[in-house]
Design an enzyme around this catalytic site. Structure first.
Site, short mmCIF file in Angstrom:
data_model
loop_
_atom_site.label_atom_id
_atom_site.label_comp_id
_atom_site.label_asym_id
_atom_site.label_seq_id
_atom_site.Cartn_x
_atom_site.Cartn_y
_atom_site.Cartn_z
N GLN A 1 0.83 -1.21 0.00
CA GLN A 1 0.00 0.00 0.00
C GLN A 1 0.86 1.26 0.00
OE1 GLN A 1 -1.82 0.79 3.78
NE2 GLN A 1 -3.51 1.98 2.95
N GLY A 2 0.80 2.02 -1.06
CA GLY A 2 1.61 3.23 -1.17
C GLY A 2 0.79 4.50 -1.01
N GLU B 1 -10.54 -0.31 6.14
CA GLU B 1 -9.43 -0.68 7.00
C GLU B 1 -9.83 -0.50 8.47
OE1 GLU B 1 -4.79 0.73 7.30
OE2 GLU B 1 -5.96 1.43 5.61
N GLU C 1 -5.75 9.64 17.22
CA GLU C 1 -6.14 11.07 17.30
C GLU C 1 -7.01 11.43 16.09
OE1 GLU C 1 -2.85 10.07 17.71
OE2 GLU C 1 -3.11 10.11 19.88
C1 FAD Z 1 4.20 -0.02 11.34
C2 FAD Z 1 3.55 0.90 10.36
C3 FAD Z 1 3.13 0.41 9.13
C4 FAD Z 1 2.56 1.25 8.19
N1 FAD Z 1 2.23 0.75 6.97
C5 FAD Z 1 1.80 1.59 6.00
C6 FAD Z 1 1.57 1.11 4.67
O1 FAD Z 1 1.74 -0.08 4.37
N2 FAD Z 1 1.20 2.01 3.73
C7 FAD Z 1 1.00 3.33 4.00
O2 FAD Z 1 0.64 4.07 3.11
N3 FAD Z 1 1.21 3.81 5.26
C8 FAD Z 1 1.62 2.97 6.26
N4 FAD Z 1 1.84 3.46 7.53
C9 FAD Z 1 1.75 4.91 7.77
C10 FAD Z 1 0.61 5.34 8.66
O3 FAD Z 1 -0.59 5.32 7.99
C11 FAD Z 1 0.97 6.74 9.21
O4 FAD Z 1 2.00 6.54 10.13
C12 FAD Z 1 -0.17 7.44 9.86
O5 FAD Z 1 -1.08 7.87 8.93
C13 FAD Z 1 0.32 8.66 10.69
O6 FAD Z 1 1.10 9.49 9.92
P1 FAD Z 1 2.54 9.99 10.41
O7 FAD Z 1 3.27 8.82 10.88
O8 FAD Z 1 3.14 10.79 9.35
O9 FAD Z 1 2.26 10.88 11.68
P2 FAD Z 1 1.80 12.42 11.65
O10 FAD Z 1 0.68 12.59 10.75
O11 FAD Z 1 2.98 13.28 11.49
O12 FAD Z 1 1.23 12.56 13.13
C14 FAD Z 1 2.06 12.73 14.26
C15 FAD Z 1 1.19 12.79 15.49
O13 FAD Z 1 0.31 13.90 15.38
C16 FAD Z 1 -1.03 13.48 15.52
N5 FAD Z 1 -1.89 14.32 14.70
C17 FAD Z 1 -1.76 14.56 13.38
N6 FAD Z 1 -2.76 15.37 12.96
C18 FAD Z 1 -3.54 15.60 14.04
C19 FAD Z 1 -4.73 16.37 14.26
N7 FAD Z 1 -5.31 17.02 13.26
N8 FAD Z 1 -5.25 16.40 15.50
C20 FAD Z 1 -4.67 15.73 16.52
N9 FAD Z 1 -3.54 15.01 16.37
C21 FAD Z 1 -2.99 14.95 15.15
C22 FAD Z 1 -1.02 12.06 15.08
O14 FAD Z 1 -2.10 11.34 15.62
C23 FAD Z 1 0.30 11.58 15.63
O15 FAD Z 1 0.18 11.25 16.98
C24 FAD Z 1 2.38 2.62 8.50
C25 FAD Z 1 2.76 3.10 9.75
C26 FAD Z 1 3.33 2.26 10.68
C27 FAD Z 1 3.74 2.82 12.01
#
Ligand code: FAD
Lengths: 400, 376
Positions: free
Chosen positions: A126-127, A245, A387
């Site tokens: 998934q990208g 999902e 969140e």
């Molecule tokens: C083990 C693992 C596997 C994954 N696999 C995939 C995959 O196969 N394909 C894919 O596309 N993605 C994948 N992901 C990505 C995942 O979907 C993202 O990590 C997730 O969407 C959060 O984005 P971020 O990590 O950039 O955190 P950020 O968006 O930077 O968030 C950082 C923190 O801020 C909080 N935050 C952000 N916005 C708000 C708001 N508006 N209000 C309150 N709090 C907020 C978040 O909840 C988090 O605690 C994976 C992630 C992990 C950890």
């Protein structure tokens, strides 16, 4: 008011149990039960066993090769898988991209992709996420420019689960920035991982495992026919997938399995000392987790009951993911505490069935409990962080 | 009322802080942690040259006469720097036993080398069945002429792979969890009959599970009085508990600060995520947890400096706080870093793992809550 299954449903449940008893391979069971990660081949072998049984796609309609099961049947099936602690079908193919292709794809795409998804002959990843676009997915920057008979793709996807094994990746890409809403410039592309210009860079997770990756696209030529649906509509397709999902994440049965294991482990003397459960502090926390889990089970059943009679699930469904991950993480903590000092050794070699018993540190899954605790902090982060889930509930359920 | 440090105390804290900032960056730390020994023998010599290995010992023994405040200041910095050198094992645990129980010749043999940095040591404070109960000792020491024969099993011996010294508490009399009848033995690490399974721990420290099979030791290896080792063991484990709590406070504060900083820089939805009130309140909660824990740390340091009757109770209060409020701080830091927080590449994950190990070391929150009640 009752939650009694019909005679047919009970018969179906028995059928699933018999299948699991007969067809769930012993070596995979052993790995699962001692918390050892499955290899790529293990996962594929298990999925093919389900496929041969005709049970690969429990969420697909019959005309696309799915089981066409009722929501209750799906519930029973997933419950039995969880209760047996059998591996779940990897979500990327059957749960995620399959439904998008049969809902929004053209006939050629259905013919080309669906059979291999069902038979696990093609591994999908998934990208969606990018370094700059996690929670705010609509800000994604990976660019796909139309050039003659192909798109030229440039950009970086990240956190891509198991991309190292993947044959194909489904991506949300930006095909236009000249739109009123940034969501309208996003399209849905299927990309062969073997295409020149695609490269995969491992990301090691907190527990020392290559679970996720960065996927780079450098002047990657993707045939126009790999576009799903219409250009600029990718966001709406992708969103359907995200919702999908989320409702799949309660994992009640698996948490029940882990709770039972915890009670078993903590209820007896593991290394000759008194059982953890003798400490009322610990027993209380186990009870609290059990109560939370029971509530979750009934919340899930309420959702199911609504869906079973064709109604849209109520607000209770939106809390399933949040609470589901919360219970998982409560159990992670308790299993860690129960293991005590045996949670601390970090001996990756011993997480292999061949490792000699005499050399092992600690029993069974004990020393894995810390790694599981660390790794599973992800549960409240991925698939829409908790969140973000709460923001969605506040907006759509509370109308705030 | 005075919470300020003496000039010497400030200098000690500053010198370690400078070392961490200049010479012990995260990359360097990772390099050291992944090296064969899991720590840097070269840096250990530096610590000795700077006098850090001498701090907790009495001046008569060649030490600098530091007390709980000095230990606290050092461990906080070691927490901040995620230092992997075996200060806890060699100095606080093994050194702590020697300082309290060793005779003059034994100190000459072992403690001087420890202070000089030439001897590494470990204290085998746990047995598999004991969980966190240090008096639960099944390892036996049978007198045989002027020797003792040791048999038993010890787990999670921190720095247990060292080439020099293992301090083994063993039972010379009494039944398995009696406090009396425990004798402490200074055993050369290469003694016949010692089998070690050495391993890294999840926090990149190192430990060993040790089996003792008919290990012969001279009567001269007994530290302190035969059968009277428990009081020493308990005092040392209390001090070590206090030490890791101080380390944990350093970790919590660092995780909190890094998280606040991250939230100011990470942009989603066109704004830094730190502007979301949902996250602001949680970071205020973690700030409060850090402050409250720090207050308990200072209280505990003072009571222990004064040998107050409540000194031990304070240690349990502090350890409970670390395992509850502290755990929340650590978890929130990971959560607010999003996926970055669960990657090996980022220091946050490694702070999280060390913090988790400390949660369990010398008894988790439940264990210390019970002990707090018993001591109340
Ligand atoms: C083990 C693992 C596997 C994954 N696999 C995939 C995959 O196969 N394909 C894919 O596309 N993605 C994948 N992901 C990505 C995942 O979907 C993202 O990590 C997730 O969407 C959060 O984005 P971020 O990590 O950039 O955190 P950020 O968006 O930077 O968030 C950082 C923190 O801020 C909080 N935050 C952000 N916005 C708000 C708001 N508006 N209000 C309150 N709090 C907020 C978040 O909840 C988090 O605690 C994976 C992630 C992990 C950890």
């Amino acid at each position: 008011m009752d939650i009694i299954f019909s005679a047919e449903e009970l018969a179906f449940q028995q059928e699933v149990r018999t299948f699991l008893k007969e067809k769930y391979p012993d070596d995979i069971r052993k790995k699962q039960d001692s918390g050892i990660s499955l290899s790529r081949d293990d996962m594929i072998r298990w999925q093919k066993i389900l496929y041969e049984q005709g049970w690969a796609a429990v969420n697909w309609p019959v005309e696309n090769g799915g089981t066409g099961w009722s929501p209750i049947q799906r519930y029973i099936f997933e419950n039995e898988i969880g209760a047996a602690n059998a591996p779940e079908f990897l979500p990327f193919g059957v749960k995620m991209i399959g439904p998008i292709i049969y809902t929004f794809g053209n006939d050629e795409q259905k013919r080309r992709f669906l059979p291999d998804i069902l038979s696990s002959d093609v591994w999908w990843c998934q990208g969606y996420s990018e370094p700059g676009s996690g929670s705010d997915l609509a800000s994604l920057k990976t660019k796909a420019e139309r050039q003659g008979d192909h798109y030229l793709v440039n950009g970086t996807k990240t956190w891509t689960t198991l991309a190292q094994y993947a044959d194909w990746i489904f991506c949300l890409v930006r095909t236009s920035s000249d739109v009123a809403r940034r969501q309208e410039g996003i399209s849905f592309l299927l990309i062969d991982m073997q295409t020149p210009g695609v490269s995969v860079k491992p990301i090691i997770t907190i527990d020392g495992v290559q679970e996720i990756n960065e996927v780079h696209f450098e002047n990657v030529e993707v045939p126009l026919e790999n576009l799903v649906g219409e250009e600029g509509k990718g966001w709406t397709y992708g969103k359907v997938l995200l919702e999908h999902e989320r409702t799949n994440m309660a994992t009640v049965a698996r948490s029940e399995y882990r709770l039972n294991r915890l009670k078993e482990q903590a209820g007896q003397s593991v290394h000759g000392g008194p059982p953890c459960m003798d400490d009322p502090n610990f027993a209380r926390k186990v009870a609290a987790a059990e109560i939370e889990l029971k509530a979750l089970e009934y919340t899930q059943l309420r959702t199911l009951a609504a869906v079973a009679v064709g109604k849209a699930p109520g607000p209770e469904s939106s809390i399933l993911k949040i609470k589901g991950t919360l219970v998982q993480q409560m159990l992670d903590e308790l299993l860690l505490e129960a293991a005590g000092y045996y949670a601390l050794p970090y001996v990756p070699d011993q997480y292999d069935l061949e490792f000699p018993n005499s050399e092992r540190i600690g029993h069974g899954a004990e020393t894995r409990s810390s790694l599981k605790y660390f790794n599973n902090r992800k549960a409240s982060i991925y698939g829409g962080s908790n969140e973000i889930q709460k923001n969605v509930v506040a907006k759509h359920v509370l109308g705030l | 009322m005075n919470f300020s440090l003496s000039e010497e105390q400030s200098m000690l804290a500053d010198s370690i802080a400078r070392f961490i900032d200049n010479d012990y960056g995260f990359e360097k730390r990772q390099e050291i942690a992944e090296s064969e020994k899991g720590y840097s023998p070269e840096l250990w010599r530096t610590y000795a040259e700077l006098g850090w290995t001498a701090v907790p010992f009495a001046e008569d023994d060649g030490g600098l006469g530091g007390g709980p405040i000095e230990l606290m200041l050092m461990m906080e910095q070691f927490g901040r720097g995620l230092v992997v050198e075996p200060f806890l094992a060699t100095i606080v645990l093994a050194g702590g036993v020697l300082q309290r129980a060793a005779s003059a010749p034994q100190k000459e043999q072992w403690l001087s080398g420890i202070i000089e940095g030439s001897i590494q040591a470990a204290l085998a404070f746990s047995e598999p069945q004991g969980r966190f109960e240090i008096s639960d000792i099944a390892t036996s020491a049978k007198a045989n002429g002027d020797k003792y024969i040791l048999n038993g099993h010890k787990n999670l011996v921190l720095n247990g792979a060292n080439d020099d010294l293992l301090i083994i508490p063993a039972r010379t009399s009494g039944s398995q969890s009696d406090q009396s009848g425990i004798t402490l033995f200074a055993v050369a690490a290469d003694s016949a009959g010692i089998e070690r399974k050495c391993y890294a721990t999840v926090d990149a420290h190192h430990a060993a599970d040790i089996t003792l099979k008919d290990v012969q030791v001279d009567a001269a290896a007994v530290l302190g009085e035969v059968g009277q080792g428990f009081a020493t063991l308990q005092a040392v484990i209390d001090e070590a508990t206090f030490a890791v709590c101080a380390e944990a406070v350093g970790i919590m504060r660092t995780m909190h600060d890094k998280t606040v900083e991250y939230s100011k820089n990470r942009v989603q939805f066109g704004v830094p995520i730190g502007t979301f009130q949902a996250l602001q309140h949680r970071m205020v909660d973690t700030l409060m947890a850090c402050e409250q824990t720090y207050s308990l740390l200072l209280w505990t340091a003072m009571l222990n400096t004064a040998n107050d009757p409540d000194a031990r109770k304070a240690i349990s209060a502090l350890k409970y706080q670390i395992g509850t409020a502290g755990r929340k701080v650590a978890q929130e830091a990971v959560q607010i870093h999003g996926a970055m927080g669960v990657t090996w590449e980022l220091d946050i994950a490694h702070y999280f793992k060390r913090f988790t190990a400390i949660e369990l070391l010398f008894g988790n929150a439940d264990f210390h809550l019970n002990r707090y009640i018993e001591l109340s």
